[in-house]
Write a protein that holds these residues in place. Structure first.
Motif, PDB file in Angstrom:
ATOM      1  N   LYS A 177       2.590   0.714 -21.899  1.00  0.00           N
ATOM      2  CA  LYS A 177       2.134   1.677 -20.891  1.00  0.00           C
ATOM      3  C   LYS A 177       1.084   2.622 -21.485  1.00  0.00           C
ATOM      4  N   ILE A 231       0.254  -3.005  -0.898  1.00  0.00           N
ATOM      5  CA  ILE A 231      -0.947  -3.177  -1.721  1.00  0.00           C
ATOM      6  C   ILE A 231      -1.981  -4.091  -1.051  1.00  0.00           C
ATOM      7  N   ASP A 250       3.957   2.543  -2.833  1.00  0.00           N
ATOM      8  CA  ASP A 250       4.983   1.512  -3.014  1.00  0.00           C
ATOM      9  C   ASP A 250       5.475   1.099  -1.638  1.00  0.00           C
ATOM     10  N   GLY A 255       2.114   0.105  -6.392  1.00  0.00           N
ATOM     11  CA  GLY A 255       3.431  -0.401  -6.778  1.00  0.00           C
ATOM     12  C   GLY A 255       3.991   0.532  -7.837  1.00  0.00           C
ATOM     13  N   ASP A 298       1.151  -2.329 -12.446  1.00  0.00           N
ATOM     14  CA  ASP A 298       2.009  -2.562 -13.603  1.00  0.00           C
ATOM     15  C   ASP A 298       3.210  -3.393 -13.152  1.00  0.00           C
ATOM     16  N   ARG A 299       3.181  -4.686 -13.430  1.00  0.00           N
ATOM     17  CA  ARG A 299       4.235  -5.637 -13.046  1.00  0.00           C
ATOM     18  C   ARG A 299       4.476  -5.629 -11.532  1.00  0.00           C
TER      19      ARG A 299
HETATM   20  C1  LIG Z   1       8.556  -4.209 -11.412  1.00  0.00           C
HETATM   21  S1  LIG Z   1       8.346  -2.829 -10.334  1.00  0.00           S
HETATM   22  C2  LIG Z   1       7.197  -1.875 -11.298  1.00  0.00           C
HETATM   23  C3  LIG Z   1       7.161  -0.419 -10.901  1.00  0.00           C
HETATM   24  C4  LIG Z   1       6.217   0.457 -11.731  1.00  0.00           C
HETATM   25  N1  LIG Z   1       4.855  -0.015 -11.666  1.00  0.00           N
HETATM   26  C5  LIG Z   1       6.661   0.545 -13.173  1.00  0.00           C
HETATM   27  O1  LIG Z   1       5.946   0.082 -14.055  1.00  0.00           O
HETATM   28  O2  LIG Z   1       7.754   1.080 -13.409  1.00  0.00           O
HETATM   29  C6  LIG Z   1       7.347  -3.466  -9.012  1.00  0.00           C
HETATM   30  C7  LIG Z   1       7.124  -2.461  -7.897  1.00  0.00           C
HETATM   31  O3  LIG Z   1       6.139  -3.005  -7.018  1.00  0.00           O
HETATM   32  C8  LIG Z   1       6.512  -2.713  -5.687  1.00  0.00           C
HETATM   33  N2  LIG Z   1       5.850  -3.690  -4.822  1.00  0.00           N
HETATM   34  C9  LIG Z   1       6.074  -5.018  -4.767  1.00  0.00           C
HETATM   35  N3  LIG Z   1       5.279  -5.591  -3.844  1.00  0.00           N
HETATM   36  C10 LIG Z   1       4.521  -4.596  -3.308  1.00  0.00           C
HETATM   37  C11 LIG Z   1       3.520  -4.557  -2.297  1.00  0.00           C
HETATM   38  N4  LIG Z   1       3.162  -5.661  -1.643  1.00  0.00           N
HETATM   39  N5  LIG Z   1       2.947  -3.378  -2.009  1.00  0.00           N
HETATM   40  C12 LIG Z   1       3.337  -2.249  -2.669  1.00  0.00           C
HETATM   41  N6  LIG Z   1       4.299  -2.221  -3.616  1.00  0.00           N
HETATM   42  C13 LIG Z   1       4.889  -3.384  -3.932  1.00  0.00           C
HETATM   43  C14 LIG Z   1       8.029  -2.813  -5.704  1.00  0.00           C
HETATM   44  O4  LIG Z   1       8.622  -2.150  -4.612  1.00  0.00           O
HETATM   45  C15 LIG Z   1       8.371  -2.183  -7.045  1.00  0.00           C
HETATM   46  O5  LIG Z   1       8.571  -0.796  -6.945  1.00  0.00           O
END
Ligand SMILES: C[S@@+](CC[C@H](N)C(=O)[O-])C[C@H]1O[C@@H](n2cnc3c(N)ncnc32)[C@H](O)[C@@H]1O
Length: 258
Positions: free
Chosen positions: A30, A99, A73, A49, A115-116
């Protein structure tokens, strides 16, 4: 099939994300993402996200009180957690949003990070085109995603390792090969891609690996999905706890410029 080495109960999503962010691995990648993002004071920064807001504080610090940080998110529980955690940071605004379709004007942001996230979305190419739309010319996007097909676990029976990785790539993660695809997809969305940085994590402690990979839970799923027999799963898990243990996976950090 259970062993004291493995975590049996799945942690809730926010606890899982917090734990990873606090680990040496999480803090290190990070920080690298933040360095590559190169936020300057006064800039508008997107965390797409954003989860429970893990990175919003660092972005707020980088852009200072003269800038803006927007977290998006699609999950209301994540938005609620992120808002609660950043309530004392007036430059941070957390919104419920997808997104693929951001409620933002064209060319309205200077920096964005994912990020993931792209490993989970339905259409990564469309998401990247949307990020390209909202970034100003010269704006920068930094993405961090694993490539789950690079996941390897040392085991004397290589067929079991292949079956485990195949199961994760086929059944557990929607876009398992996203790490290696980011540069191509970003180029297709109209970005220049000045840097592709592979970061390979090597785990030598089975408990640490289990906290990231959920080894025993994922093996159970692999049995249900037909990738392992019960007997193969027993052999697989028994060896993992007998050590020496080694697993590795490559995480790609990709810098894109609008
Ligand atoms: C693995 S988590 C990572 C969260 C954060 N970026 C971190 O590093 O702690 C993935 C996040 O992406 C969000 N997410 C997944 N698909 C998404 C979309 N289409 N639009 C917005 N958010 C999304 C999920 O709800 C989740 O909170």
């Amino acid at each position: 099939m259970t062993s004291p080495s493995f975590e049996t109960a799945k942690p809730d999503q926010i606890s899982y994300l917090d734990r990873l962010a606090a680990s040496d691995l999480g803090r290190s990648y990070k920080q690298r993402m933040l360095d590559e993002l190169a936020v300057r004071a006064g800039q508008t920064v997107l965390d797409l996200g954003c989860g429970p807001g893990t990175d919003l504080g660092a972005l707020a610090e980088a852009t200072t009180a003269t800038g803006a940080v927007l977290g998006f998110d699609r999950d209301q529980a994540m938005v609620d957690a992120a808002r609660a955690r950043t309530a004392d940071q007036p430059v941070v605004d957390v919104r419920l949003g997808d997104i693929h379709n951001l409620a933002l004007p064209d060319q309205s942001a200077d920096r964005a990070r994912t990020d993931r996230v792209l490993q989970h979305v339905t259409d990564p190419g469309l998401a990247l085109a949307e990020i390209r739309r909202v970034l100003r010319p010269g704006g920068r996007l930094v993405m961090g995603e694993p490539d789950w097909e690079t996941l390897t676990v040392d085991h004397p029976d290589g067929a079991l390792t292949h079956a485990y990785t195949r199961h994760v790539a086929d059944e557990v993660v929607r876009n398992a090969g996203i790490g290696r695809q980011l540069a191509r997809l970003a180029t297709g969305a109209g970005f220049a891609v000045p840097a592709v940085i592979p970061l390979t994590s090597v785990f030598r402690d089975v408990r640490v690996a289990d906290q990231v990979l959920g080894l025993e839970r994922t093996t159970r799923r692999a049995v249900t999905a037909g990738y392992f027999t019960e007997e193969a799963a027993e052999r697989w898990l028994a060896h993992l706890t007998q050590g020496p243990f080694l697993a590795a996976v490559t995480f790609y950090l990709v810098v894109a410029e609008a």
